[in-house]
Design a protein around this motif. Structure first.
Motif, mmCIF file in Angstrom:
data_model
loop_
_atom_site.group_PDB
_atom_site.id
_atom_site.type_symbol
_atom_site.label_atom_id
_atom_site.label_comp_id
_atom_site.label_asym_id
_atom_site.label_seq_id
_atom_site.Cartn_x
_atom_site.Cartn_y
_atom_site.Cartn_z
ATOM 1 N N CYS A 186 0.934 -1.296 0.118
ATOM 2 C CA CYS A 186 -0.080 0.142 -0.015
ATOM 3 C C CYS A 186 1.029 1.113 0.174
ATOM 4 C CB CYS A 186 -0.896 -0.130 1.369
ATOM 5 S SG CYS A 186 -2.300 1.190 1.153
ATOM 6 N N ALA A 187 1.923 1.277 0.746
ATOM 7 C CA ALA A 187 2.791 2.286 0.821
ATOM 8 C C ALA A 187 3.412 2.577 -0.768
ATOM 9 C CB ALA A 187 4.236 2.026 1.600
ATOM 10 N N CYS A 195 -5.559 4.792 5.631
ATOM 11 C CA CYS A 195 -6.069 4.010 4.513
ATOM 12 C C CYS A 195 -7.444 4.220 4.039
ATOM 13 C CB CYS A 195 -5.744 2.590 4.608
ATOM 14 S SG CYS A 195 -4.047 2.067 4.794
ATOM 15 N N ARG A 196 -8.445 4.154 4.959
ATOM 16 C CA ARG A 196 -9.884 4.484 4.698
ATOM 17 C C ARG A 196 -9.784 5.734 4.203
ATOM 18 N NH1 ARG A 196 -11.672 -0.258 5.052
ATOM 19 N NH2 ARG A 196 -11.990 -1.395 7.061
ATOM 20 N N ALA A 197 -9.187 6.848 4.784
ATOM 21 C CA ALA A 197 -9.368 8.254 4.255
ATOM 22 C C ALA A 197 -8.759 8.450 2.796
ATOM 23 C CB ALA A 197 -8.497 9.245 5.218
ATOM 24 N N CYS A 198 -7.616 7.687 2.537
ATOM 25 C CA CYS A 198 -6.919 7.869 1.277
ATOM 26 C C CYS A 198 -7.784 7.042 0.430
ATOM 27 C CB CYS A 198 -5.558 7.033 1.243
ATOM 28 S SG CYS A 198 -4.684 7.021 -0.219
ATOM 29 N N GLY A 199 -8.283 6.053 0.463
ATOM 30 C CA GLY A 199 -9.292 5.351 -0.370
ATOM 31 C C GLY A 199 -10.392 6.279 -0.722
ATOM 32 N N ILE A 215 -7.115 2.472 -4.492
ATOM 33 C CA ILE A 215 -8.174 2.309 -3.860
ATOM 34 C C ILE A 215 -8.212 1.012 -3.353
ATOM 35 C CG2 ILE A 215 -10.836 2.001 -3.997
ATOM 36 C CD1 ILE A 215 -10.583 4.631 -6.028
ATOM 37 N N THR A 216 -7.957 -0.113 -4.356
ATOM 38 C CA THR A 216 -7.936 -1.373 -3.998
ATOM 39 C C THR A 216 -6.765 -1.665 -2.685
ATOM 40 O OG1 THR A 216 -8.779 -2.004 -6.279
ATOM 41 C CG2 THR A 216 -7.652 -3.778 -4.923
ATOM 42 N N ALA A 217 -5.678 -1.191 -3.061
ATOM 43 C CA ALA A 217 -4.463 -1.488 -2.183
ATOM 44 C C ALA A 217 -5.107 -0.815 -0.785
ATOM 45 C CB ALA A 217 -3.179 -0.834 -2.577
ATOM 46 N N CYS A 218 -5.537 0.400 -0.818
ATOM 47 C CA CYS A 218 -5.984 1.015 0.412
ATOM 48 C C CYS A 218 -7.218 0.226 1.274
ATOM 49 C CB CYS A 218 -6.526 2.525 0.139
ATOM 50 S SG CYS A 218 -5.243 3.432 0.121
ATOM 51 N N GLN A 219 -7.978 -0.348 0.584
ATOM 52 C CA GLN A 219 -9.095 -1.212 1.041
ATOM 53 C C GLN A 219 -8.604 -2.246 1.549
ATOM 54 O OE1 GLN A 219 -12.633 -0.828 0.577
ATOM 55 N NE2 GLN A 219 -12.659 -2.171 2.050
ATOM 56 N N SER A 220 -7.539 -3.035 0.961
ATOM 57 C CA SER A 220 -7.094 -4.401 1.392
ATOM 58 C C SER A 220 -6.220 -4.019 2.909
ATOM 59 C CB SER A 220 -6.121 -4.939 0.517
ATOM 60 O OG SER A 220 -6.978 -5.637 -0.510
ATOM 61 N N CYS A 221 -5.651 -2.922 2.662
ATOM 62 C CA CYS A 221 -4.605 -2.513 3.833
ATOM 63 C C CYS A 221 -5.427 -2.093 5.074
ATOM 64 C CB CYS A 221 -3.657 -1.516 3.512
ATOM 65 S SG CYS A 221 -2.365 -1.323 4.634
ATOM 66 N N ALA A 222 -6.632 -1.135 4.756
ATOM 67 C CA ALA A 222 -7.590 -0.869 5.794
ATOM 68 C C ALA A 222 -8.154 -2.026 6.592
ATOM 69 C CB ALA A 222 -8.427 0.179 5.077
ATOM 70 N N HIS A 278 5.526 -11.954 -1.769
ATOM 71 C CA HIS A 278 4.581 -13.131 -2.149
ATOM 72 C C HIS A 278 3.712 -13.881 -0.971
ATOM 73 C CE1 HIS A 278 7.633 -13.041 -5.225
ATOM 74 N NE2 HIS A 278 8.485 -13.266 -4.419
ATOM 75 N N THR A 279 4.257 -14.017 0.007
ATOM 76 C CA THR A 279 3.382 -14.818 1.018
ATOM 77 C C THR A 279 2.304 -14.027 1.571
ATOM 78 O OG1 THR A 279 5.439 -15.998 1.503
ATOM 79 C CG2 THR A 279 3.529 -16.558 2.904
ATOM 80 N N GLY A 280 1.115 -14.785 1.768
ATOM 81 C CA GLY A 280 0.183 -14.140 2.530
ATOM 82 C C GLY A 280 -0.431 -13.215 1.338
ATOM 83 N N TYR A 281 0.051 -13.501 0.101
ATOM 84 C CA TYR A 281 -0.424 -12.924 -0.993
ATOM 85 C C TYR A 281 -1.792 -12.596 -1.248
ATOM 86 C CZ TYR A 281 -0.046 -13.078 -6.350
ATOM 87 O OH TYR A 281 0.050 -12.535 -7.387
ATOM 88 N N ASP A 282 -1.955 -11.310 -1.524
ATOM 89 C CA ASP A 282 -3.258 -10.871 -1.659
ATOM 90 C C ASP A 282 -3.619 -10.622 -3.019
ATOM 91 O OD1 ASP A 282 -5.640 -9.052 -2.121
ATOM 92 O OD2 ASP A 282 -5.301 -8.263 -0.059
ATOM 93 N N ALA A 283 -4.158 -11.447 -3.684
ATOM 94 C CA ALA A 283 -4.606 -11.484 -5.301
ATOM 95 C C ALA A 283 -5.190 -10.250 -5.642
ATOM 96 C CB ALA A 283 -5.165 -12.678 -5.628
ATOM 97 N N ASN A 284 -5.800 -9.605 -4.721
ATOM 98 C CA ASN A 284 -6.677 -8.260 -5.250
ATOM 99 C C ASN A 284 -5.858 -7.194 -5.272
ATOM 100 O OD1 ASN A 284 -9.098 -9.425 -5.123
ATOM 101 N ND2 ASN A 284 -9.509 -8.927 -2.659
ATOM 102 N N ILE A 285 -4.866 -7.075 -4.549
ATOM 103 C CA ILE A 285 -3.734 -5.979 -4.735
ATOM 104 C C ILE A 285 -2.905 -6.269 -6.111
ATOM 105 C CG2 ILE A 285 -1.749 -4.804 -3.979
ATOM 106 C CD1 ILE A 285 -2.681 -5.061 -1.239
#
Lengths: 135, 135, 135, 135
Positions: free
Chosen positions: C63-64, C120-124, C93-100, D77-84
């Motif tokens: 996400c960073a 992350c929510r704010a950025c998304g 947006i997808t990365a921020c959602q996953s990280c949040a 890789h590990t904990g791989y988030d396919a969405n991101i």
């Protein structure tokens, strides 16, 4: 309290004796300078006299890269390797000095160069004070 | 001929007296080391003994950032500011040295640390030779 | 006025119809989130329970990276390629959602994860509003 | 075997069903394209006709950023988030398409634009094949 300071407050380990307030100021100055330099390179690229701003664009891009890396390195603390921090801070101070000098030459004509020169000076100073405090 | 060399060959201006072959080697070593360090940090994070590899992960992330920035700064040539290049190369050499030393301590146990230590040594040497050639 | 807004005010060309205030909010949210995620990955790495935070560390690093790139892409305006901006915003947006989502699972135990989930929510949201406004 | 492949071979955990050879190709293509785009932006900046290459410079800088981020995300890789991964790959494909199209317009006049267009096409294809293989 900025999010940078909030993150430092919530850190689960010691900061290796680094002054927390100087560290936050250094990180924030790097992050801010990286954005301003990226924007200044792009603004220069939009100027009619772009051919006279080639060096300024390059210096801004270099400074943006170096400030971005310094902001990230300073955001990692534990197991703290002071050698890396010192070397990275020193390179950032040099990049900020070069970029401030270059942008200052166009500051009267272009407001974005004036703002960028100020951000570079501020970042160089914040990095210098942090470097001094590392002992 | 690597794409890095092809790009240097197609450059429309002079390179300010920089040795083209050392420059290509420096850029390629930085780009390679940045990828290896990013991958090594992630591989360490997957090890059962992750708690003993915290410092290694941080050093790899710092070194990846510094090598990435150095590769980009070296890829910009005209209006060449030797002060920035020298400072960035010096910081990169320091980061590579620290990361090579740290990864070397885990090289017998973890193959990714052995490969990473080698990439860091190679990058530090390529940057050192380029720095020497800048005069 | 933040330096981001000052830079937008000093821009020598049009912004291609992009809402200036939404753009500044998007850039600032990306820049802030990139720093917080970098710091959260490092804070997680310092926790005793680091082995349970591996996925969180990776997601924060991803996400960073994505927020940093989005902040830079949004800081370049003229000759504006809406296709790139849209695709980059969507990935951010997808990365921020996953990280949040990931950080929220550790928010009660670790304050840095709580702050990071909020950033992350704010950025998304800021990226979503900017994306909507691009039409 | 490239260092990217060596690092994948030494990985201490599974890759979540990702095809190792397509992954290595994707990472290498991103890393290569990021360097070429950074160099092409700088070469364009040195051309006499820089005022006609403004859009090309910006697109190269955007594409360099997006490819750099994609190369790093794919290296974790590990904990791989396919969405991101999917979202980042999609954005990278879009950036490579835009940059290849833009550089192709200057390919007959500038060799660096020809090489860059080829690197962008290769990266877009490698990312597309990796994205397809993720299922």
């Amino acid at each position: 309290m900025s999010t940078t300071e909030q993150m430092l407050e919530s850190y689960p380990a010691g900061l290796g004796g680094v002054d927390k307030s100087r560290l936050a100021e250094g990180i924030d100055a790097c992050v801010d300078c990286a954005q301003v330099c990226t924007a200044c390179a792009d603004a220069c690229l939009s100027e009619d006299m772009v051919d006279e701003l080639r060096k300024c664009i390059r210096t801004c891009l270099d400074c943006a890269d170096m400030c971005g890396t310094t902001g990230r390195v300073l955001s990692r603390h534990t197991g703290y390797d002071a050698n890396i921090s010192r070397a990275v801070l020193q390179a950032c101070i040099t990049a900020c000095q070069s970029c401030a000098d270059e942008c200052a030459q166009h500051a009267e004509m272009h407001d974005h160069c004036r703002i960028c020169a100020e951000a570079c000076r501020a970042c160089g100073e914040a990095c210098g004070q942090l470097l001094d405090s590392l002992g």
